[in-house]
Motif scaffolding. Sequence first.
Motif, PDB file in Angstrom:
ATOM      1  N   LEU A  27       8.354   4.082  41.737  1.00 44.30           N
ATOM      2  CA  LEU A  27       7.657   5.345  41.974  1.00 44.30           C
ATOM      3  C   LEU A  27       7.998   6.340  40.874  1.00 44.30           C
ATOM      4  O   LEU A  27       9.011   6.189  40.174  1.00 44.30           O
ATOM      5  CB  LEU A  27       8.077   5.932  43.332  1.00 44.30           C
ATOM      6  N   THR A  28       7.166   7.349  40.730  1.00 45.30           N
ATOM      7  CA  THR A  28       7.445   8.433  39.787  1.00 45.30           C
ATOM      8  C   THR A  28       8.171   9.536  40.558  1.00 45.30           C
ATOM      9  O   THR A  28       7.658  10.035  41.560  1.00 45.30           O
ATOM     10  CB  THR A  28       6.112   8.997  39.226  1.00 45.30           C
ATOM     11  N   HIS A  29       9.363   9.869  40.095  1.00 45.00           N
ATOM     12  CA  HIS A  29      10.161  10.889  40.789  1.00 45.00           C
ATOM     13  C   HIS A  29       9.857  12.260  40.198  1.00 45.00           C
ATOM     14  O   HIS A  29      10.028  12.470  38.999  1.00 45.00           O
ATOM     15  CB  HIS A  29      11.640  10.529  40.593  1.00 45.00           C
ATOM     16  N   ILE A  30       9.417  13.181  41.030  1.00 48.65           N
ATOM     17  CA  ILE A  30       9.238  14.560  40.553  1.00 48.65           C
ATOM     18  C   ILE A  30      10.136  15.475  41.370  1.00 48.65           C
ATOM     19  O   ILE A  30       9.948  15.641  42.580  1.00 48.65           O
ATOM     20  CB  ILE A  30       7.768  15.025  40.662  1.00 48.65           C
ATOM     21  N   SER A  31      11.133  16.035  40.710  1.00 49.06           N
ATOM     22  CA  SER A  31      12.019  17.010  41.355  1.00 49.06           C
ATOM     23  C   SER A  31      11.637  18.381  40.817  1.00 49.06           C
ATOM     24  O   SER A  31      11.816  18.656  39.631  1.00 49.06           O
ATOM     25  CB  SER A  31      13.480  16.702  41.008  1.00 49.06           C
ATOM     26  N   THR A  32      11.108  19.235  41.676  1.00 46.45           N
ATOM     27  CA  THR A  32      10.697  20.566  41.201  1.00 46.45           C
ATOM     28  C   THR A  32      11.923  21.352  40.712  1.00 46.45           C
ATOM     29  O   THR A  32      11.840  22.075  39.726  1.00 46.45           O
ATOM     30  CB  THR A  32       9.940  21.339  42.295  1.00 46.45           C
ATOM     31  N   GLY A  33      13.057  21.172  41.396  1.00 51.25           N
ATOM     32  CA  GLY A  33      14.281  21.866  40.957  1.00 51.25           C
ATOM     33  C   GLY A  33      14.653  21.448  39.539  1.00 51.25           C
ATOM     34  O   GLY A  33      14.981  22.282  38.687  1.00 51.25           O
ATOM     35  N   ASP A  34      14.577  20.129  39.251  1.00 53.16           N
ATOM     36  CA  ASP A  34      14.916  19.637  37.904  1.00 53.16           C
ATOM     37  C   ASP A  34      13.941  20.191  36.869  1.00 53.16           C
ATOM     38  O   ASP A  34      14.348  20.553  35.766  1.00 53.16           O
ATOM     39  CB  ASP A  34      14.867  18.102  37.846  1.00 53.16           C
ATOM     40  N   VAL A  35      12.651  20.217  37.196  1.00 58.35           N
ATOM     41  CA  VAL A  35      11.671  20.729  36.218  1.00 58.35           C
ATOM     42  C   VAL A  35      11.947  22.212  35.950  1.00 58.35           C
ATOM     43  O   VAL A  35      11.961  22.658  34.793  1.00 58.35           O
ATOM     44  CB  VAL A  35      10.211  20.516  36.695  1.00 58.35           C
ATOM     45  N   PHE A  36      12.227  22.962  37.017  1.00 56.73           N
ATOM     46  CA  PHE A  36      12.547  24.387  36.801  1.00 56.73           C
ATOM     47  C   PHE A  36      13.804  24.542  35.941  1.00 56.73           C
ATOM     48  O   PHE A  36      13.841  25.357  35.027  1.00 56.73           O
ATOM     49  CB  PHE A  36      12.758  25.107  38.138  1.00 56.73           C
ATOM     50  N   ASN A  80       2.186   4.248  40.569  1.00 59.12           N
ATOM     51  CA  ASN A  80       2.096   3.568  41.883  1.00 59.12           C
ATOM     52  C   ASN A  80       2.173   4.549  43.018  1.00 59.12           C
ATOM     53  O   ASN A  80       1.810   4.260  44.140  1.00 59.12           O
ATOM     54  CB  ASN A  80       3.375   2.725  42.091  1.00 59.12           C
ATOM     55  N   GLY A  81       2.796   5.675  42.736  1.00 60.92           N
ATOM     56  CA  GLY A  81       3.014   6.678  43.767  1.00 60.92           C
ATOM     57  C   GLY A  81       4.064   7.661  43.302  1.00 60.92           C
ATOM     58  O   GLY A  81       4.827   7.374  42.376  1.00 60.92           O
ATOM     59  N   ILE A  82       4.071   8.819  43.940  1.00 61.93           N
ATOM     60  CA  ILE A  82       5.019   9.867  43.548  1.00 61.93           C
ATOM     61  C   ILE A  82       6.049  10.054  44.658  1.00 61.93           C
ATOM     62  O   ILE A  82       5.711  10.030  45.844  1.00 61.93           O
ATOM     63  CB  ILE A  82       4.292  11.216  43.326  1.00 61.93           C
ATOM     64  N   LEU A  83       7.275  10.232  44.220  1.00 66.17           N
ATOM     65  CA  LEU A  83       8.343  10.580  45.143  1.00 66.17           C
ATOM     66  C   LEU A  83       8.582  12.079  44.936  1.00 66.17           C
ATOM     67  O   LEU A  83       9.098  12.489  43.896  1.00 66.17           O
ATOM     68  CB  LEU A  83       9.578   9.770  44.745  1.00 66.17           C
ATOM     69  N   PHE A  84       8.128  12.865  45.872  1.00 64.31           N
ATOM     70  CA  PHE A  84       8.264  14.320  45.750  1.00 64.31           C
ATOM     71  C   PHE A  84       9.635  14.744  46.279  1.00 64.31           C
ATOM     72  O   PHE A  84       9.949  14.495  47.445  1.00 64.31           O
ATOM     73  CB  PHE A  84       7.164  15.032  46.553  1.00 64.31           C
ATOM     74  N   ASP A  85      10.409  15.352  45.417  1.00 66.16           N
ATOM     75  CA  ASP A  85      11.778  15.755  45.782  1.00 66.16           C
ATOM     76  C   ASP A  85      11.866  17.276  45.618  1.00 66.16           C
ATOM     77  O   ASP A  85      11.898  17.779  44.506  1.00 66.16           O
ATOM     78  CB  ASP A  85      12.727  14.981  44.843  1.00 66.16           C
ATOM     79  N   GLY A  86      11.845  17.969  46.739  1.00 64.17           N
ATOM     80  CA  GLY A  86      11.947  19.434  46.669  1.00 64.17           C
ATOM     81  C   GLY A  86      10.598  20.132  46.686  1.00 64.17           C
ATOM     82  O   GLY A  86      10.525  21.338  46.468  1.00 64.17           O
ATOM     83  N   TYR A  87       9.548  19.405  46.955  1.00 62.38           N
ATOM     84  CA  TYR A  87       8.202  19.972  47.087  1.00 62.38           C
ATOM     85  C   TYR A  87       7.469  19.144  48.118  1.00 62.38           C
ATOM     86  O   TYR A  87       7.544  17.923  48.045  1.00 62.38           O
ATOM     87  CB  TYR A  87       7.448  19.933  45.753  1.00 62.38           C
TER      88      TYR A  87
END
Length: 190
Positions: A27-36, A80-87
């Motif tokens: 999966l694609t991991h998206i951490s909004t905290g990390d991006v910020f 394949n899909g997103i793993l939303f972490d913090g959103y």
Amino acid sequence: MTNIVLFGKPGAGKGTQAEFLKEKYKLTHISTGDVFRFNLKNDTELGKQCKVFMDAGDLVPDELTTKMLIDEVNKHPDTNGILFDGYPRTLSQARDLDAFLESIGSKVAATIALEADDEILIQRLLERGKTSGRIDDQDESKIRNRYQEYNEKTAPLMGYYKEQNKFHAVDGIGSIDEITKRLSTVIEKL
Ligand code: AMP
């Protein structure tokens, strides 16, 4: 796309678990905290706009956060899909996420919460703050403010996802491996 929302209070282990799950399920991991934090560190326009909120342990305004999130998702058209972490962390974000995913022919498959007692988590964050360099982990009043933000704005999302039969909870206390297994049991039934 199998999109999964990892849900849980600050310190519950979302980031740690996401690292394992993204490998296991590709999966694609998206951490909004990390991006910020990346934007803060690089002093970008977005970094300048979110700094005051992050330093205080407040949520960044929805409009700014959702725009950033959509930009991130759009960077991975073949995932394949997103793993939303913090959103999402507010009802408005949850509705915006549903609308956005629908617009690209997708949806949230499930939300999985990592559950743990506040006092255990606060101690965990204070420990992390000794080495993470995160201003928001170093001061107990800022940590407590993040919990207040969670209780007021994020906790109502549980009802939102329960109504759609998309809410699952696992015990977030245990070894990393045990918790990954608990999460995997939920994911493999999807
Ligand atoms: P985290 O690393 O997930 O604990 O996020 C750190 C900080 O980033 C939070 O305390 C907020 O200031 C900001 N943040 C991360 N995700 C969001 C979100 N979905 N909505 C608003 N603010 C967010």
